[in-house]
Design a protein around this motif. Structure first.
Motif, PDB file in Angstrom:
ATOM      1  N   ALA A   1      -8.000 -11.004  -8.274  1.00 54.07           N
ATOM      2  CA  ALA A   1      -9.185 -10.684  -7.479  1.00 54.07           C
ATOM      3  C   ALA A   1      -8.833  -9.781  -6.304  1.00 54.07           C
ATOM      4  N   VAL A   2      -7.708 -10.075  -5.641  1.00 51.37           N
ATOM      5  CA  VAL A   2      -7.285  -9.228  -4.518  1.00 51.37           C
ATOM      6  C   VAL A   2      -6.907  -7.838  -5.010  1.00 51.37           C
ATOM      7  N   TRP A   3      -6.236  -7.776  -6.152  1.00 54.07           N
ATOM      8  CA  TRP A   3      -5.824  -6.483  -6.707  1.00 54.07           C
ATOM      9  C   TRP A   3      -7.026  -5.623  -7.070  1.00 54.07           C
ATOM     10  N   ARG A   4      -8.051  -6.225  -7.698  1.00 54.53           N
ATOM     11  CA  ARG A   4      -9.217  -5.448  -8.112  1.00 54.53           C
ATOM     12  C   ARG A   4      -9.968  -4.859  -6.918  1.00 54.53           C
ATOM     13  N   ALA A   5      -9.857  -5.522  -5.773  1.00 54.68           N
ATOM     14  CA  ALA A   5     -10.518  -5.014  -4.573  1.00 54.68           C
ATOM     15  C   ALA A   5      -9.583  -4.175  -3.714  1.00 54.68           C
TER      16      ALA A   5
ATOM     17  N   PHE B   1      -8.693  -7.734   6.451  1.00 53.50           N
ATOM     18  CA  PHE B   1      -8.984  -6.529   5.673  1.00 53.50           C
ATOM     19  C   PHE B   1      -9.387  -6.892   4.244  1.00 53.50           C
ATOM     20  N   VAL B   2      -8.677  -7.853   3.652  1.00 55.14           N
ATOM     21  CA  VAL B   2      -9.000  -8.266   2.289  1.00 55.14           C
ATOM     22  C   VAL B   2     -10.414  -8.850   2.240  1.00 55.14           C
ATOM     23  N   ALA B   3     -10.748  -9.706   3.206  1.00 60.78           N
ATOM     24  CA  ALA B   3     -12.087 -10.299   3.232  1.00 60.78           C
ATOM     25  C   ALA B   3     -13.153  -9.226   3.380  1.00 60.78           C
ATOM     26  N   ALA B   4     -12.918  -8.283   4.291  1.00 62.66           N
ATOM     27  CA  ALA B   4     -13.893  -7.218   4.499  1.00 62.66           C
ATOM     28  C   ALA B   4     -14.009  -6.331   3.263  1.00 62.66           C
ATOM     29  N   GLY B   5     -12.873  -5.999   2.653  1.00 63.32           N
ATOM     30  CA  GLY B   5     -12.902  -5.142   1.464  1.00 63.32           C
ATOM     31  C   GLY B   5     -13.626  -5.800   0.301  1.00 63.32           C
ATOM     32  N   VAL B   6     -13.351  -7.081   0.077  1.00 61.21           N
ATOM     33  CA  VAL B   6     -14.023  -7.799  -1.008  1.00 61.21           C
ATOM     34  C   VAL B   6     -15.514  -7.915  -0.713  1.00 61.21           C
TER      35      VAL B   6
ATOM     36  N   CYS C   1      -7.720  -1.599   1.186  1.00 64.74           N
ATOM     37  CA  CYS C   1      -6.775  -0.579   1.689  1.00 64.74           C
ATOM     38  C   CYS C   1      -7.509   0.463   2.519  1.00 64.74           C
ATOM     39  N   ALA C   2      -8.716   0.836   2.073  1.00 65.14           N
ATOM     40  CA  ALA C   2      -9.519   1.779   2.854  1.00 65.14           C
ATOM     41  C   ALA C   2      -9.922   1.163   4.195  1.00 65.14           C
ATOM     42  N   VAL C   3     -10.294  -0.110   4.170  1.00 61.37           N
ATOM     43  CA  VAL C   3     -10.637  -0.801   5.417  1.00 61.37           C
ATOM     44  C   VAL C   3      -9.433  -0.838   6.352  1.00 61.37           C
ATOM     45  N   ALA C   4      -8.266  -1.171   5.816  1.00 57.28           N
ATOM     46  CA  ALA C   4      -7.058  -1.253   6.633  1.00 57.28           C
ATOM     47  C   ALA C   4      -6.724   0.103   7.254  1.00 57.28           C
ATOM     48  N   THR C   5      -6.860   1.161   6.473  1.00 54.27           N
ATOM     49  CA  THR C   5      -6.550   2.497   6.989  1.00 54.27           C
ATOM     50  C   THR C   5      -7.512   2.891   8.101  1.00 54.27           C
ATOM     51  N   ALA C   6      -8.813   2.686   7.863  1.00 55.95           N
ATOM     52  CA  ALA C   6      -9.807   3.053   8.871  1.00 55.95           C
ATOM     53  C   ALA C   6      -9.635   2.216  10.136  1.00 55.95           C
TER      54      ALA C   6
ATOM     55  N   PHE D   1       3.327 -11.690   0.763  1.00 52.18           N
ATOM     56  CA  PHE D   1       1.943 -11.668   0.274  1.00 52.18           C
ATOM     57  C   PHE D   1       1.662 -10.381  -0.498  1.00 52.18           C
ATOM     58  N   LEU D   2       2.087  -9.246   0.042  1.00 54.59           N
ATOM     59  CA  LEU D   2       1.864  -7.979  -0.650  1.00 54.59           C
ATOM     60  C   LEU D   2       2.581  -7.960  -1.995  1.00 54.59           C
ATOM     61  N   ALA D   3       3.807  -8.477  -2.038  1.00 50.30           N
ATOM     62  CA  ALA D   3       4.541  -8.526  -3.304  1.00 50.30           C
ATOM     63  C   ALA D   3       3.839  -9.436  -4.308  1.00 50.30           C
ATOM     64  N   TYR D   4       3.308 -10.542  -3.823  1.00 44.86           N
ATOM     65  CA  TYR D   4       2.565 -11.481  -4.669  1.00 44.86           C
ATOM     66  C   TYR D   4       1.384 -10.779  -5.339  1.00 44.86           C
TER      67      TYR D   4
END
Length: 335
Positions: free
Chosen positions: A94-98, A224-229, A103-108, A299-302
């Motif tokens: 689920a995290v990967w699909r989003a 960021f993950v919560a916002a992106g999803v 990533c866009a949220v994190a960059t911005a 976490f990122l590796a996971y």
């Protein structure tokens, strides 16, 4: 309707139905008998509900029918395979699909935060406009560092855990509306950017980054993950894939949102423990940052290693009648 006569006529069947529900094992003949008695009991219960003034009798027969239905359909039991599927496929998938979204949220967010930080640091007079001169001086002298030691570590960790989980829940829930997520992220970017800018302008950049980095890497990634999803759910409503209806697209994205929400509870617990116990610890800043970065990279590796993998196939479900299920205690009546 003569209730006593009705009970005398059918009570034996109800007692037998209870007896079958109590048995640990049922052979094929007993399974067929259980099904037949269950069907009769449901009809008889319908008759009693429409014609009998005795609520106690109706209640007791209802319990018998519910027990029989539970025995026939089976009851969900804890499954380690389900937990394994969630940890090894459901959550990272689920995290990967989003990933494009968060990533866009994190960059911005990062660009905006560092822009604000640079602006405040380059224009120290703006600190007065944002928080006031006295508050800025207090923040630099002791306020920022004191925040991490104001409360006991367990209390502080629990507060951080619930606060971050609530922020993530708001991002996920508000994602369908898009704009509220942007507002929540703007508030956090403003807070970090202004505080960081003030610390940098007073020559305390080492204190700021030494304290915020250990936990901030993992904590902000969770946000960021919560916002992106959440934004992905909103976009599924705005522009669903051609092969899906709008409702189907939102439902599919929403299922991923539920998986992520459960996983973020654990992620924020780890981030809270780091912020409460490691961030204020009397350790060299590089060591504290290294410990926080290790958790973040784990976490990122996971996600990167397990997310792209196809979902593991589900194990076959139990048959409708589990001959080895231990039933509930017998309800009152029909003994």
């Amino acid at each position: 309707m003569d209730v006593d006569a009705y009970v005398a006529e059918h009570g034996g069947q109800w007692r037998r139905l209870n007896q079958l529900c109590d048995q640990r094992r049922l052979d094929p003949v007993e399974v067929d008998e259980l099904v037949a008695l269950y069907q009769r009991a449901t009809t008889q219960l319908s008759v009693l509900r429409s014609r009998s003034p005795d609520p106690a009798l109706v209640s007791e027969l209802s319990q018998v029918v519910l027990r029989a239905r539970a025995r026939l359909t089976g009851r969900p039991r804890p499954s380690w395979s389900a937990v394994r599927r969630f940890l090894l496929a459901g959550l990272p998938g689920a995290v990967w699909r989003a990933a494009p979204w968060w990533c866009a949220v994190a960059t911005a967010f990062t660009l905006l935060t560092f822009t604000l930080m640079w602006f405040v640091a380059d224009n120290p007079e703006t600190a007065a406009a944002f928080i006031g001169d006295d508050e800025a001086a207090n923040l630099v002298e002791s306020g920022f560092a004191g925040y991490y030691t104001e409360f006991s570590a367990p209390t502080f960790a629990f507060h951080l855990w619930t606060h971050n989980a609530w922020l993530a829940a708001k991002c996920l829930a508000a994602g369908v509306l898009i704009v509220p997520v942007g507002y929540l992220l703007w508030q956090n970017a403003m807070n970090i950017g202004v505080v960081g800018g003030v610390m940098v302008s007073y020559g305390r950049a080492d204190v700021f980054f030494g304290l915020i980095t250990p936990h901030g890497l993992l904590e902000l990634t969770g946000v960021f993950v919560a916002a992106g999803v959440g934004l992905r759910i909103g976009w599924a409503w705005i522009a669903p894939p051609e092969q899906l209806t709008r409702g189907q697209a939102v439902a599919r994205a929403g299922r991923d949102g539920v998986l992520v929400a459960v996983g973020l509870v654990a992620l924020f617990a780890v981030a809270a423990l780091i912020e409460a116990f490691i961030t204020p610890a009397p350790l060299p800043a590089p060591l504290r940052i290294a410990l926080g970065a290790t958790a973040w990279l784990a976490f990122l590796a996971y996600v990167l290693l397990l997310g792209p993998r196809p979902a593991a196939p589900r194990t076959p479900t139990d048959t409708p009648v589990d001959h080895e299920v231990v039933t509930r205690d017998t309800p009152p009546g029909w003994q």
